[in-house]
Design a protein around this motif. Structure first.
Motif, short mmCIF file in Angstrom:
data_model
loop_
_atom_site.label_atom_id
_atom_site.label_comp_id
_atom_site.label_asym_id
_atom_site.label_seq_id
_atom_site.Cartn_x
_atom_site.Cartn_y
_atom_site.Cartn_z
N VAL A 126 8.43 12.43 -20.23
CA VAL A 126 8.05 11.43 -19.24
C VAL A 126 6.96 11.96 -18.32
O VAL A 126 6.82 13.16 -18.09
N SER A 127 6.18 11.04 -17.79
CA SER A 127 5.22 11.33 -16.73
C SER A 127 5.55 10.41 -15.56
O SER A 127 6.12 9.32 -15.74
N VAL A 128 5.20 10.83 -14.36
CA VAL A 128 5.57 10.09 -13.16
C VAL A 128 4.33 9.46 -12.53
O VAL A 128 3.24 10.02 -12.58
N GLU A 129 4.51 8.27 -11.97
CA GLU A 129 3.43 7.60 -11.25
C GLU A 129 4.04 6.76 -10.14
O GLU A 129 5.24 6.47 -10.13
N TYR A 130 3.19 6.36 -9.19
CA TYR A 130 3.68 5.66 -8.01
C TYR A 130 2.88 4.37 -7.80
O TYR A 130 1.66 4.37 -7.95
N THR A 131 3.60 3.32 -7.46
CA THR A 131 2.97 2.08 -7.00
C THR A 131 3.17 2.04 -5.50
O THR A 131 4.27 1.72 -5.02
N THR A 132 2.13 2.34 -4.76
CA THR A 132 2.29 2.46 -3.31
C THR A 132 0.94 2.35 -2.61
O THR A 132 -0.10 2.64 -3.19
N SER A 133 1.01 1.88 -1.37
CA SER A 133 -0.16 1.88 -0.49
C SER A 133 -0.04 3.01 0.51
O SER A 133 -0.74 3.02 1.52
N ASP A 134 0.88 3.94 0.23
CA ASP A 134 1.10 5.10 1.08
C ASP A 134 1.41 4.71 2.53
O ASP A 134 0.76 5.15 3.47
N GLY A 135 2.42 3.85 2.68
CA GLY A 135 2.83 3.45 4.01
C GLY A 135 2.08 2.27 4.56
O GLY A 135 2.35 1.81 5.66
N LYS A 136 1.11 1.74 3.80
CA LYS A 136 0.31 0.61 4.28
C LYS A 136 0.72 -0.69 3.61
O LYS A 136 -0.02 -1.67 3.62
N GLY A 137 1.89 -0.71 3.00
CA GLY A 137 2.38 -1.91 2.37
C GLY A 137 2.85 -2.90 3.41
O GLY A 137 2.72 -2.69 4.61
N ASN A 138 3.41 -4.00 2.95
CA ASN A 138 3.83 -5.06 3.85
C ASN A 138 5.32 -5.35 3.65
O ASN A 138 5.67 -6.14 2.77
N PRO A 139 6.19 -4.71 4.44
CA PRO A 139 7.63 -4.95 4.26
C PRO A 139 8.04 -6.37 4.56
O PRO A 139 9.06 -6.85 4.09
N VAL A 140 7.23 -7.09 5.36
CA VAL A 140 7.54 -8.49 5.66
C VAL A 140 7.45 -9.34 4.40
O VAL A 140 8.20 -10.28 4.19
N LEU A 141 6.49 -8.99 3.53
CA LEU A 141 6.32 -9.72 2.27
C LEU A 141 7.16 -9.13 1.15
O LEU A 141 7.04 -9.55 0.00
N PHE A 142 7.96 -8.13 1.46
CA PHE A 142 8.88 -7.54 0.49
C PHE A 142 8.15 -6.93 -0.70
O PHE A 142 8.50 -7.18 -1.85
N ILE A 143 7.11 -6.18 -0.42
CA ILE A 143 6.39 -5.48 -1.48
C ILE A 143 6.70 -3.99 -1.35
O ILE A 143 6.11 -3.30 -0.54
N PRO A 144 7.64 -3.47 -2.13
CA PRO A 144 8.05 -2.07 -1.96
C PRO A 144 7.15 -1.12 -2.71
O PRO A 144 6.43 -1.50 -3.64
N GLY A 145 7.21 0.14 -2.31
CA GLY A 145 6.64 1.19 -3.14
C GLY A 145 7.64 1.53 -4.23
O GLY A 145 8.85 1.50 -4.00
N VAL A 146 7.15 1.86 -5.42
CA VAL A 146 8.02 2.12 -6.56
C VAL A 146 7.59 3.41 -7.25
O VAL A 146 6.39 3.68 -7.38
#
Length: 312
Positions: A126-146
């Motif tokens: 396996v290789s690892v990757e991240y879906t993230t805005s590095d803390g700049k996401g929008n928790p109000v719109l429920f878009i998590p980092g994964v």
């Protein structure tokens, strides 16, 4: 949910640890109930709009132009109820956790997916990757980092990609810590002992349905000061109720036979899980209970007066 300096922040996602497997609550567990809460708020707003539309339409003195606008508004409100229904259904009547079990001896990682199916990858490929805005996401719109693991299938050559954890506040260091906890457990000679030492408490996992007590503790954990818990209690309490509804209506996920056999413990083997390592004292955390009660009273009063206004 305090984490001491020697513990990787993110360990609060661990639900079980032993010599055979490490279980982590997977993707979107942190957000459970918030979609129900959002659907509830939208439903209230739409109901108010629909009530005004009905009042306008039923008044014979209203000009034709305003009558048309009210009719269109009422139609849009009815369509919004459909959106509310699907938003509610997204969060309810699903598996209890999107759980991840990392099998040490078998060198496999197995994940419960959204649809209840199980995906299994070879750990060493396996290789690892991240879906993230590095803390700049929008928790109000429920878009998590994964945090994702991916592997190329030898036969088909296709890449299989599975989520092993998420953070609703989109903090990349939390996602990295989830990976580091799993990696240390699998690859270090002292991985099992190290992981157990990092655990402050275990959360309910895929074999245990989350109850109301943990839901309250989880819902108020984001507010670290008692005063903040009181101030935001009218918001946090409905979220807790939404989470309880999500978990109550969920199904316990079914692991395949090969995963269950790999996770089978002998009678004398030790495991840390929610049943024997629940160190979060609900009854001693009086602020959580008081704030939940305050939030419930305030919300009920608000709903009562809203209904009173709409019906008179």
């Amino acid at each position: 949910m305090n984490v001491n300096e020697k513990v990787l922040n993110g360990n609060y996602l661990i639900s079980e640890c032993n010599n055979h497997f490490l279980e982590i609550v997977g993707r979107e567990n942190d957000s459970r109930g918030r979609f129900n809460f959002t659907a509830f708020l939208i439903a209230i707003s739409v109901s108010i709009i629909l009530a005004f539309a009905i009042i306008v339409i039923s008044d014979e003195r209203v000009p034709m132009g305003l009558l048309v606008i009210a009719a269109l508004g009422g139609l849009m409100a009815i369509l919004m109820y459909v959106a509310v229904y699907f938003l509610f259904m997204y969060d309810s009547f699903k598996v209890n956790q999107y759980s991840v079990r990392i099998l040490k001896a078998e060198r496999k990682v197995s994940v419960i997916m959204r649809d209840g199916s199980v995906a299994i990858l070879d750990w060493d490929s396996v290789s690892v990757e991240y879906t993230t805005s590095d803390g700049k996401g929008n928790p109000v719109l429920f878009i998590p980092g994964v945090v994702w693991l991916s592997s190329i299938e030898e036969k088909s050559g296709k890449t299989q990609r599975i989520p092993i954890g998420s953070d609703m506040l989109d903090r990349k260091y939390i996602l990295e810590n989830i990976w580091n906890i799993a990696k240390d457990y699998m690859d270090r000679p002292d991985g099992v002992e190290l992981t157990k030492a990092r655990i402050n408490f275990c959360v309910p996992g895929s074999s245990v349905r989350e109850g109301a007590r943990y839901g309250i503790l989880h819902g108020y954990a984001i507010f670290d000061k008692p005063l903040l818990k009181v101030i935001f209690s009218p918001i946090a309490t409905p979220m807790v109720l939404g989470r309880w509804l999500s978990m109550f209506t969920s199904k316990i996920p079914a692991w395949p036979k090969e995963v269950l056999e790999a996770c089978q413990l002998k009678d004398d083997e030790e495991t840390l899980n929610w049943k024997n390592y629940n160190t979060m004292s609900f009854w001693e955390n009086e602020w959580v209970i008081i704030c939940f009660s305050i939030g419930m009273i305030v919300d009920l009063i608000g709903v009562y007066y809203l209904i009173l206004r709409l019906t008179h």
